[in-house]
Design a protein around this motif. Structure first.
Motif, PDB file in Angstrom:
ATOM      1  N   ARG A 394       0.807  -1.220  -0.140  1.00  0.00           N
ATOM      2  CA  ARG A 394       0.147  -0.198  -0.086  1.00  0.00           C
ATOM      3  C   ARG A 394       0.858   1.267  -0.043  1.00  0.00           C
ATOM      4  O   ARG A 394       1.864   1.287   0.814  1.00  0.00           O
ATOM      5  CB  ARG A 394      -1.050  -0.093   1.225  1.00  0.00           C
ATOM      6  CG  ARG A 394      -1.854  -1.030   1.198  1.00  0.00           C
ATOM      7  CD  ARG A 394      -2.823  -1.191   2.434  1.00  0.00           C
ATOM      8  NE  ARG A 394      -3.352   0.040   2.464  1.00  0.00           N
ATOM      9  CZ  ARG A 394      -4.190   0.526   3.603  1.00  0.00           C
ATOM     10  NH1 ARG A 394      -4.232  -0.239   4.685  1.00  0.00           N
ATOM     11  NH2 ARG A 394      -4.927   1.505   3.555  1.00  0.00           N
ATOM     12  N   THR A 397      -2.910   6.243  -1.734  1.00  0.00           N
ATOM     13  CA  THR A 397      -4.348   5.719  -1.946  1.00  0.00           C
ATOM     14  C   THR A 397      -4.200   4.653  -2.914  1.00  0.00           C
ATOM     15  O   THR A 397      -5.349   4.103  -3.281  1.00  0.00           O
ATOM     16  CB  THR A 397      -5.092   6.862  -2.666  1.00  0.00           C
ATOM     17  OG1 THR A 397      -4.660   7.201  -3.774  1.00  0.00           O
ATOM     18  CG2 THR A 397      -5.395   8.137  -1.751  1.00  0.00           C
ATOM     19  N   GLU A 398      -3.093   4.085  -3.128  1.00  0.00           N
ATOM     20  CA  GLU A 398      -3.048   2.865  -4.163  1.00  0.00           C
ATOM     21  C   GLU A 398      -2.511   1.811  -3.479  1.00  0.00           C
ATOM     22  O   GLU A 398      -1.862   1.699  -2.462  1.00  0.00           O
ATOM     23  CB  GLU A 398      -2.007   3.320  -5.315  1.00  0.00           C
ATOM     24  CG  GLU A 398      -2.488   4.577  -6.162  1.00  0.00           C
ATOM     25  CD  GLU A 398      -1.548   4.900  -7.157  1.00  0.00           C
ATOM     26  OE1 GLU A 398      -1.566   4.310  -8.346  1.00  0.00           O
ATOM     27  OE2 GLU A 398      -0.703   5.829  -7.080  1.00  0.00           O
ATOM     28  N   VAL A 444      -3.121  13.582  -5.989  1.00  0.00           N
ATOM     29  CA  VAL A 444      -4.101  13.612  -5.148  1.00  0.00           C
ATOM     30  C   VAL A 444      -3.960  14.771  -3.814  1.00  0.00           C
ATOM     31  O   VAL A 444      -2.686  14.778  -3.332  1.00  0.00           O
ATOM     32  CB  VAL A 444      -4.368  12.290  -4.310  1.00  0.00           C
ATOM     33  CG1 VAL A 444      -5.257  12.315  -3.067  1.00  0.00           C
ATOM     34  CG2 VAL A 444      -4.771  11.013  -5.179  1.00  0.00           C
ATOM     35  N   THR A 448      -7.881  15.424   0.361  1.00  0.00           N
ATOM     36  CA  THR A 448      -8.426  14.054  -0.152  1.00  0.00           C
ATOM     37  C   THR A 448      -7.648  13.040   0.581  1.00  0.00           C
ATOM     38  O   THR A 448      -8.325  12.172   0.936  1.00  0.00           O
ATOM     39  CB  THR A 448      -8.179  13.989  -1.920  1.00  0.00           C
ATOM     40  OG1 THR A 448      -8.862  15.023  -2.405  1.00  0.00           O
ATOM     41  CG2 THR A 448      -8.947  12.622  -1.984  1.00  0.00           C
ATOM     42  N   MET A 449      -6.414  13.201   0.695  1.00  0.00           N
ATOM     43  CA  MET A 449      -5.672  12.222   1.564  1.00  0.00           C
ATOM     44  C   MET A 449      -6.210  12.177   2.919  1.00  0.00           C
ATOM     45  O   MET A 449      -6.495  10.974   3.409  1.00  0.00           O
ATOM     46  CB  MET A 449      -4.369  12.417   1.253  1.00  0.00           C
ATOM     47  CG  MET A 449      -3.391  12.297   0.194  1.00  0.00           C
ATOM     48  SD  MET A 449      -3.587  10.677  -0.013  1.00  0.00           S
ATOM     49  CE  MET A 449      -2.079  10.099   1.195  1.00  0.00           C
ATOM     50  N   MET A 452      -9.532  10.261   3.194  1.00  0.00           N
ATOM     51  CA  MET A 452      -9.538   8.763   3.113  1.00  0.00           C
ATOM     52  C   MET A 452      -8.950   8.021   3.996  1.00  0.00           C
ATOM     53  O   MET A 452      -8.830   6.939   4.191  1.00  0.00           O
ATOM     54  CB  MET A 452      -8.875   8.563   1.607  1.00  0.00           C
ATOM     55  CG  MET A 452      -9.460   9.131   0.424  1.00  0.00           C
ATOM     56  SD  MET A 452      -8.563   8.948  -1.030  1.00  0.00           S
ATOM     57  CE  MET A 452      -8.491   7.065  -1.046  1.00  0.00           C
ATOM     58  N   LYS A 453      -8.265   8.977   5.020  1.00  0.00           N
ATOM     59  CA  LYS A 453      -7.349   8.340   6.292  1.00  0.00           C
ATOM     60  C   LYS A 453      -8.622   7.531   7.095  1.00  0.00           C
ATOM     61  O   LYS A 453      -9.536   8.207   7.532  1.00  0.00           O
ATOM     62  CB  LYS A 453      -6.568   9.179   6.793  1.00  0.00           C
ATOM     63  CG  LYS A 453      -5.673   8.502   7.886  1.00  0.00           C
ATOM     64  CD  LYS A 453      -4.931   9.742   8.236  1.00  0.00           C
ATOM     65  CE  LYS A 453      -3.844   9.191   9.509  1.00  0.00           C
ATOM     66  NZ  LYS A 453      -3.047  10.204  10.088  1.00  0.00           N
TER      67      LYS A 453
END
Length: 487
Positions: A394, A397-398, A444, A448-449, A452-453
């Motif tokens: 990981r 985000t990928e 990103v 956004t990061m 998404m956390k």
């Protein structure tokens, strides 16, 4: 009547009075224009230029009057109360606009940090030709750290020849650790430049030096170990001729085959440093296997697959593990070409792999046995069943799945040089993303990061559930005997 000698001020003429008023109006207008235009400049710059403006207006007021009014000087104060009030208003308006220039200030700080970083890199490049070996090695280490943690393509491409010449000089004239650092830097340089003409020229310059060090038995063993690893990855990145790849593989073959067991079953006696050199050569050879053509792989299978099991009898655990992973890699490549691939020494090979997967010899260290058993369980599954224990990486985000021995060998090779910066390169390095078929880099933003956390509490619940499931799975294989004590 005035007495003799009494001083009487000269009356101001209408022309001089008009000149003074006009001069004051022009200066006030220029000052107001300057104040409004300066609102777009950073706060520190505003204050600095205002001080200069006040000083200039005070010292050169008569010159300004001469320029606009044809040389008529008036008795006007250089800095009037009206100017002072305007100056005060300009200060207030500037501080009220601090929020509007905050973004500019952030960009300026980033630009300043980037300039400082590049200045430091230039200092490292200059220090690679210093007379002191310690200074040269420190400069090489600094460049290695920078290239491993950042993408510096534009900066490096402009100074590619200079860096290449410095690496070549350190490899030829340096000793030990300096040569080791230079070899690693050469590999990172190729990773930064990617696959293309620039990296090909770097490899063309350094490959003869690499091969000379690799074949020179009197050279530093640390340098030979580093060169054995760097030459493999540089060839993978920059070499475009498959015949040259095959020639480089022959150099590695001449090294690691010296560690094979003899016909009577005895292993050659080599030092741990030399054994590490042979291990690095074998791993680089396996790395280049991943880009060989089908015809070359067939020749290699016929020539080297019967020899590689002899390396499993080595006294060095790292050599045994490298040999096992290389054998699994060869079987994977062979089955990709022919699903019905068969090997004559199948039963004997499986017995050796099974023995290493369940090794319990007391003369070996516990950590070595634990690592060996873990690896050879996967190797045995790969050889017998064609399975691979997949792993998910990981980054941001990928996610990337390592689902084959080919992919694992490639990932391990890059990670050995990039180290902790591997996730960053997987996100931003176009060449590495192309190698692992990740597509173009994804942009990103930080918001956004952050969105998404996963929250900390949810991560805790997930880890607890995973721990519980893992404990239940392991309890099935644990010994259930109860200690009843002694009577």
């Amino acid at each position: 009547m005035s007495t003799r000698g009494e001083f009487r001020p000269k009356a101001e003429t209408p022309a001089e009075s008009g000149s003074s008023q006009c001069t004051a109006t022009v200066c006030t207008f220029l000052h107001v224009v300057f104040c409004f235009s300066s609102r777009l400049i950073k706060v520190k710059t505003i204050l600095r230029f205002k001080k200069r403006w006040i000083r200039w207006k005070t010292l050169n007021y008569n010159w300004l009057s001469f320029f606009f009014l044809g040389g008529q000087h008036g008795n006007v104060q250089p800095f009037s109360d009206e100017d002072a009030s305007i100056e005060t208003l300009s200060h207030c308006s500037s501080f009220s606009d601090t929020a509007s220039v905050a973004d500019d200030g952030g960009e300026a700080s980033e630009d300043t940090a980037q300039e400082d970083f590049q200045y430091k890199l230039k200092g490292f490049i200059d220090s690679t030709v210093d007379k002191s070996a310690k200074t040269r090695q420190g400069a090489l280490d600094g460049l290695k750290t920078a290239m491993a943690t950042r993408i510096l393509y534009e900066f490096i491409s402009e100074r590619r020849m200079t860096i290449t010449d410095s690496i070549e000089r350190c490899l030829k004239k340096g000793k030990g650790e300096e040569q080791r650092a230079a070899a690693s830097l050469a590999c990172l340089l190729c990773i930064q430049l990617g696959s293309g003409i620039e990296s090909e020229e770097v490899l063309k310059t350094l490959k003869p030096v690499f091969k000379n060090i690799l074949a020179d038995g009197s050279a530093s063993i640390q340098a030979r170990q580093a060169v054995a690893t760097s030459l493999g990855l540089c060839t993978l990145v920059a070499e475009d001729d498959i015949l040259d790849v095959h020639a480089t593989m022959e150099c590695f073959e001449n090294l690691f085959t010296r560690s094979c067991a003899r016909g009577d079953g005895t292993c050659p006696s080599v030092s741990p440093q030399t054994s590490q050199l042979y291990t690095n050569a074998l791993l680089s050879w396996a790395l280049l296997l991943t880009i060989c053509t089908a015809s070359q792989i067939k020749d290699i299978l016929r020539k080297y697959l019967p020899k590689l099991p002899r390396l499993l009898e080595s006294e060095d655990v790292n050599m045994r593990i490298a040999a096992g992973e290389t054998i699994a890699l060869l079987f994977e490549l062979a089955r990709d070409m022919d699903t019905d691939f068969e090997f004559d020494g199948w039963d004997e090979l499986c017995d050796k792999l099974n023995a290493l997967a369940t090794d319990c010899n007391k003369h070996r260290a516990k950590t070595d046995k634990r690592k060996q058993r873990s690896v050879f369980r996967d190797v045995l599954k790969g050889v017998e069943e064609g399975d691979f224990q997949s792993e998910t990486i990981r980054f941001g985000t990928e996610r990337m799945t390592i689902d084959s021995w080919v992919r694992k060998r490639t990932y391990d090779a890059f990670r050995e040089f990039v180290g902790s910066g591997m996730n960053y390169h997987l996100q931003a390095n176009e060449f590495i993303r192309d190698v692992f078929e990740l597509g173009p880099p994804m942009l990103v933003d930080s918001a956004t990061m952050k969105a998404m956390k996963i929250p900390r509490f949810e991560r805790h619940l997930h880890n607890s559930a995973a721990f519980k499931a893992r404990t239940k799975a392991r309890s099935k294989f644990r010994d259930k005997r109860v200690d009843v004590g002694e009577f």
